[in-house]
Design a protein around this motif. Sequence first.
Motif, mmCIF file in Angstrom:
data_model
loop_
_atom_site.group_PDB
_atom_site.id
_atom_site.type_symbol
_atom_site.label_atom_id
_atom_site.label_comp_id
_atom_site.label_asym_id
_atom_site.label_seq_id
_atom_site.Cartn_x
_atom_site.Cartn_y
_atom_site.Cartn_z
ATOM 1 N N GLU A 6 0.825 -1.146 0.149
ATOM 2 C CA GLU A 6 -0.267 -0.093 -0.012
ATOM 3 C C GLU A 6 1.010 1.266 -0.097
ATOM 4 O O GLU A 6 0.551 2.037 -0.791
ATOM 5 C CB GLU A 6 -0.796 -0.139 1.035
ATOM 6 N N TYR A 7 2.125 1.253 0.874
ATOM 7 C CA TYR A 7 2.742 2.427 1.067
ATOM 8 C C TYR A 7 4.116 1.703 0.714
ATOM 9 O O TYR A 7 4.536 0.938 1.186
ATOM 10 C CB TYR A 7 2.596 3.113 2.256
ATOM 11 N N CYS A 8 5.024 2.938 0.167
ATOM 12 C CA CYS A 8 6.358 2.744 -0.280
ATOM 13 C C CYS A 8 7.008 2.698 1.147
ATOM 14 O O CYS A 8 7.081 3.539 2.014
ATOM 15 C CB CYS A 8 6.928 3.831 -1.073
ATOM 16 N N TYR A 9 8.086 1.693 1.118
ATOM 17 C CA TYR A 9 9.013 1.351 2.323
ATOM 18 C C TYR A 9 9.990 2.392 2.364
ATOM 19 O O TYR A 9 10.549 2.603 3.469
ATOM 20 C CB TYR A 9 9.495 -0.123 2.520
ATOM 21 N N GLN A 10 10.133 3.047 1.128
ATOM 22 C CA GLN A 10 11.437 3.756 1.047
ATOM 23 C C GLN A 10 11.182 5.036 1.671
ATOM 24 O O GLN A 10 11.551 5.965 2.198
ATOM 25 C CB GLN A 10 11.862 4.126 -0.316
ATOM 26 N N CYS A 11 9.820 5.817 1.009
ATOM 27 C CA CYS A 11 9.642 7.278 1.103
ATOM 28 C C CYS A 11 8.147 7.379 1.911
ATOM 29 O O CYS A 11 7.794 8.515 2.138
ATOM 30 C CB CYS A 11 9.645 7.978 0.028
ATOM 31 N N GLY A 12 7.385 6.405 2.017
ATOM 32 C CA GLY A 12 5.867 6.405 2.366
ATOM 33 C C GLY A 12 5.039 7.002 1.406
ATOM 34 O O GLY A 12 3.814 7.076 1.663
ATOM 35 N N GLY A 13 5.361 6.773 0.125
ATOM 36 C CA GLY A 13 4.602 7.372 -0.972
ATOM 37 C C GLY A 13 3.656 6.283 -1.120
ATOM 38 O O GLY A 13 3.633 5.063 -0.646
ATOM 39 N N VAL A 37 4.726 -6.887 -16.640
ATOM 40 C CA VAL A 37 4.854 -7.289 -15.453
ATOM 41 C C VAL A 37 3.970 -6.414 -14.301
ATOM 42 O O VAL A 37 4.316 -5.159 -14.395
ATOM 43 C CB VAL A 37 6.324 -7.692 -14.878
ATOM 44 N N PRO A 38 2.920 -6.999 -13.674
ATOM 45 C CA PRO A 38 2.414 -6.124 -12.749
ATOM 46 C C PRO A 38 3.190 -5.892 -11.574
ATOM 47 O O PRO A 38 3.653 -6.786 -10.900
ATOM 48 C CB PRO A 38 1.251 -7.080 -12.132
ATOM 49 N N ALA A 39 3.471 -4.588 -11.160
ATOM 50 C CA ALA A 39 4.304 -4.074 -10.162
ATOM 51 C C ALA A 39 3.408 -3.014 -9.543
ATOM 52 O O ALA A 39 3.038 -1.978 -10.041
ATOM 53 C CB ALA A 39 5.655 -3.794 -10.775
ATOM 54 N N TRP A 40 3.934 -2.840 -8.184
ATOM 55 C CA TRP A 40 3.440 -1.761 -7.455
ATOM 56 C C TRP A 40 4.483 -0.532 -7.425
ATOM 57 O O TRP A 40 5.638 -0.810 -6.769
ATOM 58 C CB TRP A 40 2.920 -2.151 -5.757
ATOM 59 N N VAL A 41 3.953 0.607 -7.971
ATOM 60 C CA VAL A 41 5.089 1.747 -8.348
ATOM 61 C C VAL A 41 4.657 2.753 -7.360
ATOM 62 O O VAL A 41 3.479 3.227 -7.349
ATOM 63 C CB VAL A 41 5.277 2.143 -9.654
ATOM 64 N N GLY A 46 9.344 6.420 -7.258
ATOM 65 C CA GLY A 46 9.385 5.247 -8.447
ATOM 66 C C GLY A 46 9.949 3.909 -7.903
ATOM 67 O O GLY A 46 10.139 3.022 -8.825
ATOM 68 N N GLU A 47 10.144 3.631 -6.493
ATOM 69 C CA GLU A 47 10.565 2.332 -6.331
ATOM 70 C C GLU A 47 9.542 1.399 -6.780
ATOM 71 O O GLU A 47 8.300 1.543 -6.605
ATOM 72 C CB GLU A 47 10.668 2.205 -4.707
ATOM 73 N N ARG A 48 9.782 -0.028 -6.923
ATOM 74 C CA ARG A 48 8.934 -1.039 -7.405
ATOM 75 C C ARG A 48 8.819 -2.087 -6.471
ATOM 76 O O ARG A 48 9.887 -2.425 -5.788
ATOM 77 C CB ARG A 48 9.314 -1.474 -8.896
ATOM 78 N N TYR A 49 7.699 -2.553 -6.345
ATOM 79 C CA TYR A 49 7.425 -3.702 -5.511
ATOM 80 C C TYR A 49 6.594 -4.776 -6.307
ATOM 81 O O TYR A 49 5.659 -4.574 -6.951
ATOM 82 C CB TYR A 49 6.718 -3.198 -4.141
ATOM 83 N N TYR A 50 6.990 -6.161 -6.209
ATOM 84 C CA TYR A 50 6.340 -7.033 -6.809
ATOM 85 C C TYR A 50 5.852 -8.169 -5.912
ATOM 86 O O TYR A 50 6.428 -8.561 -4.862
ATOM 87 C CB TYR A 50 7.344 -7.750 -7.771
ATOM 88 N N ASP A 51 4.802 -8.550 -6.319
ATOM 89 C CA ASP A 51 3.959 -9.604 -5.560
ATOM 90 C C ASP A 51 4.888 -10.919 -5.808
ATOM 91 O O ASP A 51 5.320 -11.371 -6.527
ATOM 92 C CB ASP A 51 2.554 -9.873 -5.993
ATOM 93 N N GLY A 52 4.790 -11.645 -4.485
ATOM 94 C CA GLY A 52 5.485 -12.924 -4.335
ATOM 95 C C GLY A 52 5.110 -13.701 -5.653
ATOM 96 O O GLY A 52 6.052 -14.536 -6.211
ATOM 97 N N GLU A 53 3.700 -13.872 -5.811
ATOM 98 C CA GLU A 53 3.478 -14.811 -7.074
ATOM 99 C C GLU A 53 4.080 -14.229 -8.285
ATOM 100 O O GLU A 53 4.138 -15.066 -9.142
ATOM 101 C CB GLU A 53 2.155 -14.866 -6.932
ATOM 102 N N VAL A 54 4.087 -12.974 -8.445
ATOM 103 C CA VAL A 54 4.785 -12.519 -9.742
ATOM 104 C C VAL A 54 6.020 -12.960 -9.786
ATOM 105 O O VAL A 54 6.646 -13.218 -10.855
ATOM 106 C CB VAL A 54 4.601 -10.970 -9.657
ATOM 107 N N LEU A 55 6.890 -12.679 -8.695
ATOM 108 C CA LEU A 55 8.181 -13.147 -8.881
ATOM 109 C C LEU A 55 8.488 -14.638 -9.211
ATOM 110 O O LEU A 55 9.361 -15.062 -9.910
ATOM 111 C CB LEU A 55 8.939 -12.618 -7.742
ATOM 112 N N GLU A 56 7.561 -15.461 -8.422
ATOM 113 C CA GLU A 56 7.580 -16.714 -8.745
ATOM 114 C C GLU A 56 7.410 -17.286 -10.070
ATOM 115 O O GLU A 56 8.005 -18.183 -10.675
ATOM 116 C CB GLU A 56 7.005 -17.741 -7.798
ATOM 117 N N LYS A 57 6.490 -16.590 -10.768
ATOM 118 C CA LYS A 57 6.150 -16.981 -11.977
ATOM 119 C C LYS A 57 7.281 -16.549 -13.134
ATOM 120 O O LYS A 57 7.683 -17.331 -14.021
ATOM 121 C CB LYS A 57 4.738 -16.054 -12.437
ATOM 122 N N ILE A 58 8.000 -15.414 -12.742
ATOM 123 C CA ILE A 58 9.011 -14.879 -13.483
ATOM 124 C C ILE A 58 10.368 -15.934 -13.447
ATOM 125 O O ILE A 58 10.805 -16.518 -14.503
ATOM 126 C CB ILE A 58 9.457 -13.663 -13.303
#
Length: 79
Positions: A6-13, A37-41, A46-58
């Motif tokens: 929901e929120y960025c771990y780096q800056c809270g965005g 690739v679905p990512a939370w940006v 601009g930090e990107r976060y990927y769901d575990g299932e997305v990374l597993e599929k890749i």
Amino acid sequence: MSNTFEYCYQCGGVLQLQRVKKIHTWKGELIGVIENVPAWVCNQCGERYYDGEVLEKIDRMMKERTTPTRTFTVPAYVY
Ligand SMILES: [Zn+2]
């Protein structure tokens, strides 16, 4: 997809779900580029976060050497 982040771990965005191009590397070698690739940006840094299932599929795609949709040459340079 569940809203894992929901929120960025780096800056809270605030994070927004986007489709991005992900560069996949292994031990510093470029393995491939995965598009759409679905990512939370983060809308701030601009930090990107990927769901575990997305990374597993890749990971699976790379291990099983799924036939690429298309292949393009990446220019390489020597410093
Ligand atoms: Zn951020």
